[in-house]
Write a protein that holds these residues in place. Structure first.
Motif, PDB file in Angstrom:
ATOM      1  N   ILE A 278       0.871  -1.172   0.000  1.00  0.00           N
ATOM      2  CA  ILE A 278       0.000   0.000   0.000  1.00  0.00           C
ATOM      3  C   ILE A 278       0.906   1.220   0.000  1.00  0.00           C
ATOM      4  CG2 ILE A 278      -1.769   1.253   1.247  1.00  0.00           C
ATOM      5  CD1 ILE A 278      -2.654  -1.339   2.476  1.00  0.00           C
ATOM      6  N   ARG A 279       0.933   1.884  -1.118  1.00  0.00           N
ATOM      7  CA  ARG A 279       1.889   2.995  -1.222  1.00  0.00           C
ATOM      8  C   ARG A 279       1.250   4.334  -0.919  1.00  0.00           C
ATOM      9  NH1 ARG A 279       4.932   0.686  -6.604  1.00  0.00           N
ATOM     10  NH2 ARG A 279       4.787  -1.443  -5.911  1.00  0.00           N
ATOM     11  N   SER A 280      -0.066   4.372  -0.988  1.00  0.00           N
ATOM     12  CA  SER A 280      -0.738   5.616  -0.619  1.00  0.00           C
ATOM     13  C   SER A 280      -2.185   5.295  -0.292  1.00  0.00           C
ATOM     14  CB  SER A 280      -0.677   6.631  -1.763  1.00  0.00           C
ATOM     15  OG  SER A 280      -1.624   6.305  -2.746  1.00  0.00           O
ATOM     16  N   GLY A 281      -2.830   6.283   0.322  1.00  0.00           N
ATOM     17  CA  GLY A 281      -4.241   6.111   0.645  1.00  0.00           C
ATOM     18  C   GLY A 281      -5.099   5.914  -0.581  1.00  0.00           C
ATOM     19  N   TRP A 282      -4.604   6.374  -1.722  1.00  0.00           N
ATOM     20  CA  TRP A 282      -5.380   6.238  -2.960  1.00  0.00           C
ATOM     21  C   TRP A 282      -5.548   4.768  -3.338  1.00  0.00           C
ATOM     22  CZ3 TRP A 282      -7.129  10.807  -3.006  1.00  0.00           C
ATOM     23  CH2 TRP A 282      -6.315  11.910  -2.745  1.00  0.00           C
TER      24      TRP A 282
ATOM     25  N   LEU B 157      -3.352   6.879 -10.569  1.00  0.00           N
ATOM     26  CA  LEU B 157      -1.919   6.814 -10.875  1.00  0.00           C
ATOM     27  C   LEU B 157      -1.273   8.179 -10.708  1.00  0.00           C
ATOM     28  CD1 LEU B 157      -1.950   4.492 -14.028  1.00  0.00           C
ATOM     29  CD2 LEU B 157      -1.082   3.924 -11.758  1.00  0.00           C
ATOM     30  N   ALA B 158      -1.982   9.204 -11.171  1.00  0.00           N
ATOM     31  CA  ALA B 158      -1.436  10.558 -11.058  1.00  0.00           C
ATOM     32  C   ALA B 158      -1.275  10.962  -9.601  1.00  0.00           C
ATOM     33  CB  ALA B 158      -2.352  11.541 -11.786  1.00  0.00           C
ATOM     34  N   LEU B 159      -2.160  10.448  -8.739  1.00  0.00           N
ATOM     35  CA  LEU B 159      -2.113  10.830  -7.325  1.00  0.00           C
ATOM     36  C   LEU B 159      -1.194   9.930  -6.504  1.00  0.00           C
ATOM     37  CD1 LEU B 159      -5.882  11.667  -6.770  1.00  0.00           C
ATOM     38  CD2 LEU B 159      -3.993  13.266  -6.696  1.00  0.00           C
ATOM     39  N   GLY B 160      -0.711   8.861  -7.107  1.00  0.00           N
ATOM     40  CA  GLY B 160       0.233   8.021  -6.378  1.00  0.00           C
ATOM     41  C   GLY B 160      -0.168   6.575  -6.220  1.00  0.00           C
ATOM     42  N   MET B 161      -1.318   6.198  -6.762  1.00  0.00           N
ATOM     43  CA  MET B 161      -1.711   4.795  -6.690  1.00  0.00           C
ATOM     44  C   MET B 161      -0.793   3.972  -7.594  1.00  0.00           C
ATOM     45  SD  MET B 161      -5.448   3.180  -7.584  1.00  0.00           S
ATOM     46  CE  MET B 161      -5.239   3.076  -9.361  1.00  0.00           C
ATOM     47  N   ARG B 162      -0.324   2.846  -7.095  1.00  0.00           N
ATOM     48  CA  ARG B 162       0.596   2.021  -7.883  1.00  0.00           C
ATOM     49  C   ARG B 162       0.103   0.579  -7.865  1.00  0.00           C
ATOM     50  NH1 ARG B 162       1.492   6.149  -9.374  1.00  0.00           N
ATOM     51  NH2 ARG B 162       3.389   7.406  -9.411  1.00  0.00           N
ATOM     52  N   PRO B 163      -0.697   0.185  -8.863  1.00  0.00           N
ATOM     53  CA  PRO B 163      -1.222  -1.186  -8.873  1.00  0.00           C
ATOM     54  C   PRO B 163      -0.089  -2.207  -8.876  1.00  0.00           C
ATOM     55  CG  PRO B 163      -2.288   0.156 -10.543  1.00  0.00           C
ATOM     56  CD  PRO B 163      -1.138   0.965 -10.018  1.00  0.00           C
ATOM     57  N   GLN B 164      -0.266  -3.249  -8.070  1.00  0.00           N
ATOM     58  CA  GLN B 164       0.735  -4.310  -8.038  1.00  0.00           C
ATOM     59  C   GLN B 164       0.752  -5.079  -9.356  1.00  0.00           C
ATOM     60  OE1 GLN B 164       2.963  -5.439  -5.456  1.00  0.00           O
ATOM     61  NE2 GLN B 164       2.581  -3.329  -4.868  1.00  0.00           N
ATOM     62  N   SER B 165      -0.427  -5.279  -9.930  1.00  0.00           N
ATOM     63  CA  SER B 165      -0.493  -6.046 -11.172  1.00  0.00           C
ATOM     64  C   SER B 165      -1.391  -5.338 -12.181  1.00  0.00           C
ATOM     65  CB  SER B 165      -1.031  -7.450 -10.901  1.00  0.00           C
ATOM     66  OG  SER B 165      -1.283  -8.098 -12.132  1.00  0.00           O
ATOM     67  N   PRO B 166      -0.808  -4.568 -13.103  1.00  0.00           N
ATOM     68  CA  PRO B 166      -1.628  -3.897 -14.116  1.00  0.00           C
ATOM     69  C   PRO B 166      -2.439  -4.879 -14.956  1.00  0.00           C
ATOM     70  CG  PRO B 166       0.585  -2.980 -14.081  1.00  0.00           C
ATOM     71  CD  PRO B 166       0.606  -4.183 -13.195  1.00  0.00           C
TER      72      PRO B 166
ATOM     73  N   ALA C 233      -5.856  -6.614  -7.364  1.00  0.00           N
ATOM     74  CA  ALA C 233      -4.851  -6.240  -8.366  1.00  0.00           C
ATOM     75  C   ALA C 233      -4.037  -5.033  -7.930  1.00  0.00           C
ATOM     76  CB  ALA C 233      -5.539  -5.946  -9.689  1.00  0.00           C
ATOM     77  N   ILE C 234      -4.648  -4.164  -7.107  1.00  0.00           N
ATOM     78  CA  ILE C 234      -3.961  -2.918  -6.744  1.00  0.00           C
ATOM     79  C   ILE C 234      -3.014  -3.126  -5.559  1.00  0.00           C
ATOM     80  CG2 ILE C 234      -4.293  -0.565  -5.895  1.00  0.00           C
ATOM     81  CD1 ILE C 234      -6.913  -0.496  -7.514  1.00  0.00           C
ATOM     82  N   TRP C 235      -3.497  -3.760  -4.484  1.00  0.00           N
ATOM     83  CA  TRP C 235      -2.599  -3.876  -3.323  1.00  0.00           C
ATOM     84  C   TRP C 235      -2.681  -5.178  -2.547  1.00  0.00           C
ATOM     85  CZ3 TRP C 235      -5.090  -4.248   1.430  1.00  0.00           C
ATOM     86  CH2 TRP C 235      -6.402  -3.753   1.509  1.00  0.00           C
ATOM     87  N   ARG C 236      -3.629  -6.073  -2.905  1.00  0.00           N
ATOM     88  CA  ARG C 236      -3.721  -7.293  -2.122  1.00  0.00           C
ATOM     89  C   ARG C 236      -2.788  -8.412  -2.617  1.00  0.00           C
ATOM     90  NH1 ARG C 236      -7.654  -7.677   1.712  1.00  0.00           N
ATOM     91  NH2 ARG C 236      -9.316  -6.134   1.650  1.00  0.00           N
ATOM     92  N   ASN C 237      -2.134  -8.166  -3.736  1.00  0.00           N
ATOM     93  CA  ASN C 237      -1.148  -9.136  -4.242  1.00  0.00           C
ATOM     94  C   ASN C 237      -1.733 -10.512  -4.546  1.00  0.00           C
ATOM     95  OD1 ASN C 237       1.208  -7.707  -4.473  1.00  0.00           O
ATOM     96  ND2 ASN C 237       1.623  -7.858  -2.278  1.00  0.00           N
ATOM     97  N   TYR C 238      -2.958 -10.554  -5.074  1.00  0.00           N
ATOM     98  CA  TYR C 238      -3.537 -11.846  -5.430  1.00  0.00           C
ATOM     99  C   TYR C 238      -2.779 -12.430  -6.623  1.00  0.00           C
ATOM    100  CZ  TYR C 238      -7.891 -11.764  -2.660  1.00  0.00           C
ATOM    101  OH  TYR C 238      -8.824 -11.778  -1.657  1.00  0.00           O
TER     102      TYR C 238
END
Lengths: 299, 437
Positions: free
Chosen positions: B240-244, B313-322, B400-405
């Motif tokens: 989790i890189r940001s609240g977004w 993405l612009a605000l800092g969200m970084r999906p683990q798996s695009p 896909a975004i932060w749970r690393n499934y």
């Protein structure tokens, strides 16, 4: 010459529960003719139209269009254009966008689509408003566009459901001119209306329907001759007419019922200058309708 | 296919010209995303000074000062030294979580682990902020533990206390002799421990490395370290890189639900304004009309997903798996196309379908976690959330975004979403065709 009727209905029946909407309708609409479908509200006109275009399946009987009984097939649908009574347009789109959308559904593409769209805009006299959204149009303009949408794909059969409802006289005349052009081009038209004068003016054939039954079908003169009754001559005069004149005089008004009013005047040497006012009341479609259904068309 | 695309394209144009629909489709989810994102900004890193608390020091002792210093050193707290009345006023206005009163005499017994009747700290709390007050209790316990460590690091002070306690023990005639013997042995052991510490200290002084081994070795009763529970040994960097990361899946769902509700209404609107009759009498088949609507809804929903992800993405969200995110987006869109179809069968008027559609959306959102995170829900709501497609949509996006499934793990939520979508589509298609007859 092809004698096959454009529309043929044979003993068509349709019920909604216990209510019979269409009861044994049988009629032919020859190619190139305009049929007026007249009937009071709830007579079964809309159900009949919907069965003709395949929206409803008859409970019994058979309908064919251009010889095909598969009235909901793609080929037959391409032959038919409909201008529904409700304005079937997308208000948020422009006239051009509406026409292009409906044209594409009929497989028109590219230059042929553009050509037909231009034709339709000319036909509806909306060229200068083509890029304006329909929601900014007057009722008459919308009605004309609604009509034009039905003609975009060059159908052979056009169904016009109350095409002049709520329009100004100018737009009504424009629609009449349009219908005349279609008639001249040999299209078959089925026309429903509440206005007798429109049916009398535009239709080659008139079908009168009530309670789901076809009461009468024929040309306007035929129907008047069969069901319209006779003409009435009414003259206002201050002196009693000569005894040689037929008719009755009540002291003020002279009245004569005759099937041939002008001939009667001539035959009895009746001087029209004798009257302060002379009136001939001829039977029309309204009187035919009244006589057949027992009520006015607008009831 | 041409008719399907034609109908879909027309619907997208209509949608783009409906300002209210566009607001609920794009602007509303963005607002939700930003709002929730700001709320969750403290999720990835502790937020300094999150809890504001007042301290009233009536003891004014070395130990009370030490306690306050430990509280001040806690980054999660912002400590204000106030008088009693001022603190009460701040609590009443909801400006602070609570107040800690350090009573007179507190320092005499604070941090003495054998003390069986210590002077208590008094804590006044804002009753409406019980969760934060519980956190404050935890921080106070932590600071009190540090006081105990402080006592052990000052051997002179602890020995003085120990001597006093030994005298008190000898004079106490009420205590059971056996207990007195056990406690006496404990005190003797502690005496021995402190003597040894003194010897070590003197020895190291001679060698020029004097000090207290407990203090110098950083003696602590307990130490707590945080680690990323989602971090797998093979992954690099925080998950989790940001609240977004957390807020956007929820917010995306608002746009998705808006798209479904809007298209459900548009299908009914076709009927009410008469254009459905034109569509029915055209060469387009009923299934083409339905698929055209579905394609329009799918594309609009994908637009929402793409815009929201781009903003994230612009605000800092970084999906683990695009790749999985793209897959989840497609599956979520397909699911809500089916739900749109089912919604469209809820009534025959725009008002009916619109009202019922949004009511269903609200229930789905409430139980599915789009309004309130699932973690905060009571147990019955968590159970009920299993029946909400919103939950599975959020899970799929979060996966896909932060749970690393892994792909295998995400197939479950995807299958549920596709099943819901297929059921909705079938129901909607059935009622649509039935209404045509």
């Amino acid at each position: 010459m092809n004698k096959q009727p454009m529309v043929r209905a044979i003993d068509v029946r349709k019920s909604y529960g216990d209510q019979v909407a269409v009861n044994g309708l049988t009629l032919d609409v020859p190619q190139g003719k305009t049929l007026g479908l007249l009937g009071p509200n709830g007579a079964g006109k809309t159900t009949t139209l919907h069965m003709l275009i395949g929206l409803l399946q008859p409970d019994a009987g058979q309908i064919s269009i251009a010889g095909s009984t598969h009235v909901d097939s793609t080929d037959v649908r391409s032959l038919v254009g409909i201008a529904p009574q409700s304005l079937s347009l997308y208000d948020e789109l422009t006239a051009e966008e509406n026409l292009k959308f409906f044209g594409r559904l009929y497989n028109l593409r590219g230059a042929s689509l553009q050509e037909r769209v231009n034709w339709a805009l000319d036909f509806s006299n909306l060229q200068d408003r083509r890029r304006h959204r329909v929601q900014t149009y007057s009722g008459g303009m919308k009605r004309r566009l609604n009509f034009a949408c039905a003609l975009l794909h060059e159908p052979k059969l056009v169904l016009l459901d109350e095409p002049t409802v709520g329009v100004d006289p100018q737009s009504r005349n424009h629609i009449f001119e349009g219908i005349r052009k279609l008639q001249d081009a040999g299209l078959t038209i089925i026309y429903t209306t509440h206005y007798m004068e429109e049916a009398q003016r535009l239709c080659d054939l008139v079908a009168i329907i009530d309670h789901g039954k076809l009461l009468e079908l024929g040309t306007v003169p035929e129907l008047i001759r069969r069901h319209g009754g006779i003409s009435v001559l009414t003259g206002h005069c201050s002196m009693a007419p000569p005894d040689s004149w037929p008719g009755v005089w009540d002291g003020q008004v002279w009245r004569l019922e005759t099937a041939t009013p002008l001939e009667t005047l001539y035959q009895h040497s009746i001087q029209t200058t004798y009257f302060t006012r002379l009136q001939i009341e001829q039977p029309d479609l309204e009187s035919v309708f009244l006589r057949l259904t027992g009520r006015s068309l607008r009831d | 296919m041409g008719n399907i695309i034609t109908i879909a394209w027309k619907d997208l144009i209509l949608l783009s010209r409906d300002r209210m629909a566009m607001f609920f489709l794009l602007a509303f989810p963005v607002l939700m995303g930003v709002l929730f994102g700001l709320m969750y900004q403290g999720t990835s890193q502790p937020k300094p000074g999150g809890l504001v608390v007042a301290v009233i020091d009536e003891d004014q002792s070395k130990m009370s000062e030490a306690l306050i210093n430990h509280l001040v050193a806690n980054e999660s707290l912002k400590v204000e030294r106030l008088e009693m009345e001022a603190a009460q006023e701040r609590i009443r206005k909801g400006q602070i979580v609570g107040m800690v009163v350090i009573p007179a005499g507190y320092g005499a017994t604070a941090g003495v682990f054998w003390e069986n009747d210590p002077v208590p700290l008094k804590v006044g709390r804002d009753p409406s902020r019980s969760a934060e007050a519980a956190m404050l209790d935890g921080f106070l316990m932590e600071a009190s533990g540090k006081l105990m460590a402080d006592r052990f690091q000052d051997t002179d002070q602890i020995r003085s206390l120990l001597d006093k306690q030994k005298i008190a023990l000898q004079q106490d005639e009420s205590m059971n002799p056996l207990n007195k013997m056990v406690v006496g042995q404990l005190f003797s052991s502690l005496d021995g421990l402190f003597n040894n510490l003194d010897e070590v200290s003197k020895l190291e002084d001679k060698e020029g490395a004097g000090g207290n081994p407990l203090r110098d070795n950083g003696f602590q009763f307990a130490k707590i370290e945080s680690f990323d529970a989602f971090q797998k040994p093979t992954n690099k960097g925080p998950t989790i890189r940001s609240g977004w990361d957390i807020s956007f899946p929820q917010s995306i769902l608002w746009g998705v639900m808006g798209s479904a509700a809007g298209f459900a209404i548009s299908l009914v609107r076709e009927r009410s304004r008469g254009t459905l009759l034109r569509l029915q009498t055209s060469p387009a088949r009923p299934w083409q009309v339905i698929l055209g609507k579905g394609l329009g809804c799918f594309l609009a929903t994908m637009l929402v997903l793409v815009v929201m992800v781009a903003l994230g993405l612009a605000l800092g969200m970084r999906p683990q798996s695009p790749v999985l995110l793209a897959g989840s987006a497609v599956v979520v869109a397909l699911c809500f196309v089916g739900i749109m179809m089912a919604m469209s069968s809820l009534g025959t008027t725009e008002e009916g379908v619109g009202g019922a559609g949004w009511a269903i959306n609200m229930v789905m959102a409430m139980f599915g976690g789009a309004m309130m995170p699932l973690a905060f829900m009571p147990s019955f709501m968590k159970t009920a959330s299993d029946f909400s497609p919103v939950k599975w949509a959020i899970v799929s996006l979060e996966a896909a975004i932060w749970r690393n499934y892994t792909l295998g793990e995400i197939l479950g939520p995807w299958a549920i979403l596709l099943a819901i979508g297929a059921t909705g589509f079938a129901v909607g298609l059935y009622f649509f065709q039935r209404n045509l007859r």
